[in-house]
Motif scaffolding. Sequence first.
Motif, PDB file in Angstrom:
ATOM      1  N   LEU A 155       1.455   6.895  -6.963  1.00 30.98           N
ATOM      2  CA  LEU A 155       0.440   7.885  -7.323  1.00 30.98           C
ATOM      3  C   LEU A 155       0.972   9.300  -7.145  1.00 30.98           C
ATOM      4  O   LEU A 155       0.701  10.191  -7.967  1.00 30.98           O
ATOM      5  N   LYS A 156       1.738   9.496  -6.060  1.00 35.70           N
ATOM      6  CA  LYS A 156       2.293  10.819  -5.842  1.00 35.70           C
ATOM      7  C   LYS A 156       3.315  11.162  -6.921  1.00 35.70           C
ATOM      8  O   LYS A 156       3.374  12.305  -7.388  1.00 35.70           O
ATOM      9  N   GLN A 191      -9.357   4.012   2.540  1.00 32.80           N
ATOM     10  CA  GLN A 191      -9.787   5.334   2.054  1.00 32.80           C
ATOM     11  C   GLN A 191     -10.570   5.245   0.754  1.00 32.80           C
ATOM     12  O   GLN A 191     -11.437   6.072   0.484  1.00 32.80           O
ATOM     13  N   TYR A 192     -10.279   4.234  -0.043  1.00 31.37           N
ATOM     14  CA  TYR A 192     -10.993   4.115  -1.326  1.00 31.37           C
ATOM     15  C   TYR A 192     -12.436   3.681  -1.110  1.00 31.37           C
ATOM     16  O   TYR A 192     -13.320   4.035  -1.906  1.00 31.37           O
ATOM     17  N   HIS A 207      -6.973  -0.503   0.583  1.00 32.79           N
ATOM     18  CA  HIS A 207      -6.971   0.838   1.162  1.00 32.79           C
ATOM     19  C   HIS A 207      -8.383   1.187   1.637  1.00 32.79           C
ATOM     20  O   HIS A 207      -9.324   1.232   0.828  1.00 32.79           O
ATOM     21  N   HIS A 220       2.158   1.837  -3.414  1.00 34.27           N
ATOM     22  CA  HIS A 220       1.063   2.285  -4.268  1.00 34.27           C
ATOM     23  C   HIS A 220       0.848   3.794  -4.113  1.00 34.27           C
ATOM     24  O   HIS A 220       0.740   4.534  -5.111  1.00 34.27           O
ATOM     25  N   ASP A 221       0.789   4.255  -2.871  1.00 35.52           N
ATOM     26  CA  ASP A 221       0.602   5.699  -2.638  1.00 35.52           C
ATOM     27  C   ASP A 221       1.778   6.508  -3.187  1.00 35.52           C
ATOM     28  O   ASP A 221       1.592   7.591  -3.747  1.00 35.52           O
ATOM     29  N   LYS A 222       2.966   5.942  -3.023  1.00 37.37           N
ATOM     30  CA  LYS A 222       4.151   6.633  -3.515  1.00 37.37           C
ATOM     31  C   LYS A 222       4.125   6.797  -5.030  1.00 37.37           C
ATOM     32  O   LYS A 222       4.466   7.864  -5.563  1.00 37.37           O
ATOM     33  N   SER A 268      -3.826  12.189  -7.135  1.00 40.06           N
ATOM     34  CA  SER A 268      -4.345  12.000  -5.783  1.00 40.06           C
ATOM     35  C   SER A 268      -5.312  10.829  -5.771  1.00 40.06           C
ATOM     36  O   SER A 268      -5.839  10.418  -6.816  1.00 40.06           O
ATOM     37  N   ALA A 269      -5.570  10.291  -4.593  1.00 40.63           N
ATOM     38  CA  ALA A 269      -6.515   9.178  -4.466  1.00 40.63           C
ATOM     39  C   ALA A 269      -7.906   9.602  -4.913  1.00 40.63           C
ATOM     40  O   ALA A 269      -8.635   8.834  -5.549  1.00 40.63           O
ATOM     41  N   PRO A 306       0.819  -1.227   0.000  1.00 43.62           N
ATOM     42  CA  PRO A 306       0.000   0.000   0.000  1.00 43.62           C
ATOM     43  C   PRO A 306       0.842   1.262   0.000  1.00 43.62           C
ATOM     44  O   PRO A 306       0.490   2.258  -0.639  1.00 43.62           O
ATOM     45  N   GLU A 307       1.969   1.234   0.737  1.00 43.45           N
ATOM     46  CA  GLU A 307       2.834   2.414   0.763  1.00 43.45           C
ATOM     47  C   GLU A 307       3.430   2.685  -0.627  1.00 43.45           C
ATOM     48  O   GLU A 307       3.517   3.854  -1.069  1.00 43.45           O
TER      49      GLU A 307
END
Length: 841
Positions: free
Chosen positions: A734-735, A782-783, A780, A730-732, A740-741, A727-728
């Motif tokens: 996207l950034k 948040q999704y 995630h 994945h976020d990295k 953004s999510a 997950p980390e």
Amino acid sequence: MMIKETHLNEEDDSICLQIIQQPSIDSTKLNDPGGSFFEPRTEGNNRSSPTPCVPREAGSQHRNYWDKAPEKKLTLFALNVAILEKAASGLGALGFIWATVVLLGGFASSLEKKDFWVVTLILITEGTRIFSRSHELEWQHQRTWTIADAGKQRLHAIASSSRLFIRAIKAIFQQFSAIKLENQQQKQITEDIQMITQTHVLPHTRQQAWTTFDVPLILSTNWVFLSKIISRALYWLQLLSAVACMILSLMRLVQQDYGEIQPETKNRKPALDLFYGLALGEALMFLLEKAYWEWNISVCKLLEQVNQECDLGTTDIGIVPIKRFFYDAYSRCINGSVFDSLKMDLVSFAGELLDSDFHDEQLTGLQILQKFANSDRFSSDTLRKIGTLTSVMERLIEMLSWENPANEKIRRSAAEVVSKLAGKKQNALRVAGIPASIECISSLLYTGRKFDNEPYEIWERNIVADQTNYDFSAFNLLGLLILKNLSDDHENCWKIGNTRGLLSKIIDFTTTGERLLRNDPLTESQIKAVKRSLQVVKKLVSTTGETGKMLRQEISNIVFTVSNIRDILEYGENHILLQMQGIEILTSLAMDQDAREKIGSTGGVLRLLLSIFFKPRLTEDQNKVSVEAGETLALLTLNSKQNANCVLKQMQVVDQLVDTLTDPVLQINSSRILRNLCACSGSENFLCLRGVTEAAPTVLHSLMVKDSKLLQESIGLTTQIFRFMTPEEHDKELKRACISATKFAKRLLEILEKYNAPCVKFPRIRRFVVELVIWLMKSHEQYKQLFKKFEMDRAIKSVAETTSKLECFPVFSGSIGLNRHDISLSSLADVALELLMEYAK
């Protein structure tokens, strides 16, 4: 099978032996790189569909050929001459009746001696002319029954074969007299008997018969009267008879000394005037007919003119068939109605010649059909006409199986005509519909390979193959061309596949190897044979429905199929057209799950396809070959763990595939291959596939900004890439991509709302989005919140309510789906909705 547009110009058989700059391959695939097995197509979009016919322009010279055919000049001429002939004959018959009934019957005793003998002489002369006329036509017609100089050829053949026969008889008597022959003598006897058999025994079990040029009319002389001499003699006899009748009649009409008029003979003078007038009219009518005949035949050269317009002057037969056609038309007008000739045409006439018992006439008919079928002016109408004559088509098909070397020219001409017929869709169905037609076409093919378990092949080899001068290459090319044209039709493909031993024969022609492709350059006929055999195989394996499934299984079961194509891929770098066809065959075969495994298990095939896919490209044709190789790899790795593992064993293959994601030509197929590799791989390949994460920025960018087939494949690949990320990470990523999510979630919702119904061009796009949504919600929290906020559940419910059979398959054979997904789209939608409902609770 429904696949993308044809990459090759299949009608062009001219291929350079040393290829540097390849001819352009007609394809739209680079402009539409996703057009493939991965989307359904209608039948009209088949890769193997024949080239559409170009509509004829209004007023084109090709239209209404039968109304403007050159031979119509001859039929009209025959009609006019027949009218004059019948008019003269009518006057002659009336004069003959008048003379015998009125003059000689009623006035015989009162006629002057001079008139009696003049009337008698006119009747005898007229009778001689009528007799000469009927027999002159017969002998003139006979002159056209064989080709020019046939008399000399036949006399030479008779003398030569007679000497051979005597030698053979002597040798046989020597054998019966118990004298032991030496090996050389025995060999000579065998050769002589073979030559006699080939010369005198007609094949196709027809009885040998005499022709006019074979029969000597005067056996005691050293020369033979030919029909030309007799016809000319009868011709001049007619002219002399007509001139004599005209002179005698005109003389008596001028003199008018019929004797004294008595009461009982008062009608004698008008009776004689009428008779002499009829005789004069008949002679003048006949001389007018002859003048009209000579003007058109000798002065205007009507026969030569028609022969030139029909373009038959360049053939071996020359003007003979035109003469024969004219005399046939004239005979029908004389013996029947004067309008009978108007029903004749050269194509029907040639068809009648095919049924003859004589070799020369059969060959003449074939050469007429062959010339017309190859003519730009007459080809279309000729083939349409032949297609309506079932007996002619059956005879042509029968001739394909005449394997006696003496019939080589007949067989070859028949094969050329049949190849033209098969090129027309409406005629192709009729050709294949003739009983045993595919078997007869199969007999044209000979590779030299021995099939010990097939007696037919052994018999063919014994009959034909031992003839060293037999032109096997020409018959092979014609046979493959016929099969290629026939295979445009679905039903014909089924018949070809069910003909015993035919598929093996076709595959044999794809045999090449390093020696032929590199060391010993292929001859033009060899490369054409390989090309046509590949074209036939490609059309067979790309057939739709159960027939296509059966053919793919049968062809993949032949042990030489994949290995022969592998040789072309490995050694055919100078023959890019052959490579292209070989790759397309593998693409079609890969539609079958079993064939997919067989291809992957054939050593070197996957490696060679990868090499072609990654090979530097300098020309447009090389681009297209690379695209085709990519699609083949995408199909071979689809749901095949064995093939996926084999591909992953290649050096740095994942890194190379990631690099090609930025290549506009290869990025779609690279995405497909990478997705399949990730989907089929197990835990043992996790480290090998870890490098796929390097493609995340490129794939995410395509997902956010593209709106084409690349979007569909990017979504599918994104889901697989995320499987190899935490997950980390994945976020990295996207950034790094400045996404953004919230923006990412909204983009997925937009895609589902845009494609709110199944789409033929993008049949998997909604499935890939739902799969990505499920993965995001599982990884995630948040999704789940974002999707609930954007009412993703409403979009997913719409997907569940509008799913169709179209979305149940990853690939398609035309409009038929293959390799059904393990999990249906509706099941995936249910899973996504359950995850959303869990968050709501």
